[in-house]
Design an enzyme around this catalytic site. Sequence first.
Site, PDB file in Angstrom:
ATOM      1  N   ARG A 384      -5.212   3.228   4.829  1.00 32.03           N
ATOM      2  CA  ARG A 384      -6.339   2.874   3.923  1.00 32.03           C
ATOM      3  C   ARG A 384      -6.649   3.319   2.643  1.00 32.03           C
ATOM      4  O   ARG A 384      -7.913   3.066   2.044  1.00 32.03           O
ATOM      5  CB  ARG A 384      -7.564   3.361   4.952  1.00 32.03           C
ATOM      6  N   ASP A 385      -5.638   3.830   2.099  1.00 32.64           N
ATOM      7  CA  ASP A 385      -5.758   4.378   0.525  1.00 32.64           C
ATOM      8  C   ASP A 385      -4.644   4.560  -0.175  1.00 32.64           C
ATOM      9  O   ASP A 385      -4.399   5.411  -0.705  1.00 32.64           O
ATOM     10  CB  ASP A 385      -6.581   5.726   0.550  1.00 32.64           C
ATOM     11  N   ILE A 386      -3.958   3.272  -0.115  1.00 35.83           N
ATOM     12  CA  ILE A 386      -2.743   3.425  -0.940  1.00 35.83           C
ATOM     13  C   ILE A 386      -2.793   3.028  -2.189  1.00 35.83           C
ATOM     14  O   ILE A 386      -3.552   1.991  -2.708  1.00 35.83           O
ATOM     15  CB  ILE A 386      -1.498   2.055  -0.271  1.00 35.83           C
TER      16      ILE A 386
END
Length: 558
Positions: A384-386
């Site tokens: 969810r936060d690449i």
Amino acid sequence: MTLAISIGQCSITGPRPRNEDFAGAVTPTGETLDAKGMLLAVADGVGGHAKGREAAEFTVRGLLNDYYATPDTWSIAQAIDQVLGALNRWLVAHAARTRETAGMATTLSALVLRGTRWHLAHVGDSRIYLYRDRDLTRLTEDHTWAHPELSNVLHRAVGLDARLAVDHADGEIEAGDLFVLMSDGVWNTLGDGGIAGVLAQGGDPDALAAALVMQAEAQGAHDNCTALVARVDSLPQAALRDRLAEAVRLSLPPRLNVGDELDGLRVDAVLHESRLTLLYRVTELESGDARVLKTLRDGADPDAIAALVHEEWLARRVVSPQFPQVIAHRARSRLYYLMTWHEGASLRARLDAGHHFDIEQVVKLGCSVLRALGTLHRLGIVHRDIKPDNLHLDSQGVLRVLDLGVAASDGEDFKEINNPGTPSYMAPELFEGRPASESSDLFALGVTLYQLLTRHYPWGEIEPFQRPRFGEPVPPTRYRPDIPEWLEAVLLKAIAREPSARFETAEECLLALERGAHRPLALPRRPPLVERMPLRLLRALLALSLIGNILLLCLLLR
């Protein structure tokens, strides 16, 4: 206090020549109990077939064994479906080999008791009941068709069809609950009233299971009779499924400065600090090894503390060289956790330092991240936060994915510390409120690779709380003409607006990058003008065209 369950079971052949029922349970302890729960199952081999007992026993034993081998990060439903799917395929293939095994199939009713919730999986006409406060509730539906000559005909069973559909349901557990799993030889004879009457007499689970079976036999049961009774003696105080939840009771460390010591750790540097989190580089005084210590600022709320515990829980289960590894520290007296330290810098730091990534390097980095994402997704975890900030390249050239702080797993729904994701890397569907998925992770990676190559975003930088409109992305060759056509096709497919147009899995995207120019993807078809133009603009053009035609008609009539 932990989950405590008392279990009793009884099975008799009855008037049949052979007992085709099979029941079993697993009662783990410690972390396995917290992570996977207790599993109970009853199966009834399809009557009239020589291998009905074998199908029932194979399915129950296989489920009891293999369920506990699935990743802890999977949801209960996903774990059971994967195991039963494999068992079903084996039964179908085995039944097709010889005449003796033809029709080899079984019903199955399974129950998982974990934390403060129950979860069932059901196929066929065995049943699961809940007896609470002298009220009997049937939790399963029979998968049978009415038949003029037979009492019922199964239309769903394990081994009956190549495609297995399993019913799932869940609910809250209360202390004193009785869960009863039974074959149709019991419930079909006693009926709901008879079952409730036996349970109302009370007794330990062994006595209740035996009473149900013997009562069914006494009333003329025409089938094997099996009952498994589970009584909930006590519930855990917290719903958190892992023993790391005990860390919530620890106090947060004070704000540490360089040179401070805590639990045999010396602070060497403050690596990062945000509104809630703090990262330090520390040295273990006993071993001399450098570590990363992650904790929260003093005064963090319970949701932030639960999220940190969840992050550690996830990180412990991602055992891969492409992620920092959690280090056990027995002397821990405060709320934090330790990770391995790797000398190097994030891709964001390298961009800010003026580093220009060549095409070969970006492709190599992309392949490394995709392998890491494949590891996460197989565990049922979405990052969810690449973004470049969370991709770290060490001094040996090894890339690692950082920060599972907002990661989500199928197995549990925890509140995250921050709103998940960074706007410029978020897929369009996330702005519509849809949940993050493997597809949105691949979208974020596509934006990241695009940025590494061009130092731009496909739709420009998106500010927090902005509701962007996603038109056609700027082709990366607009900023960097030397990008090969095949790589542009991969990037544009990864950042497609619709999830259905993107790569389905990390492995598919990895294969496209590895094949490169040898087997290139086709460039995505440019949508027609009617799809690219906003509806209001089309209406305006149609109105102008209509006015122009009217003016022309007036001129002609003159």
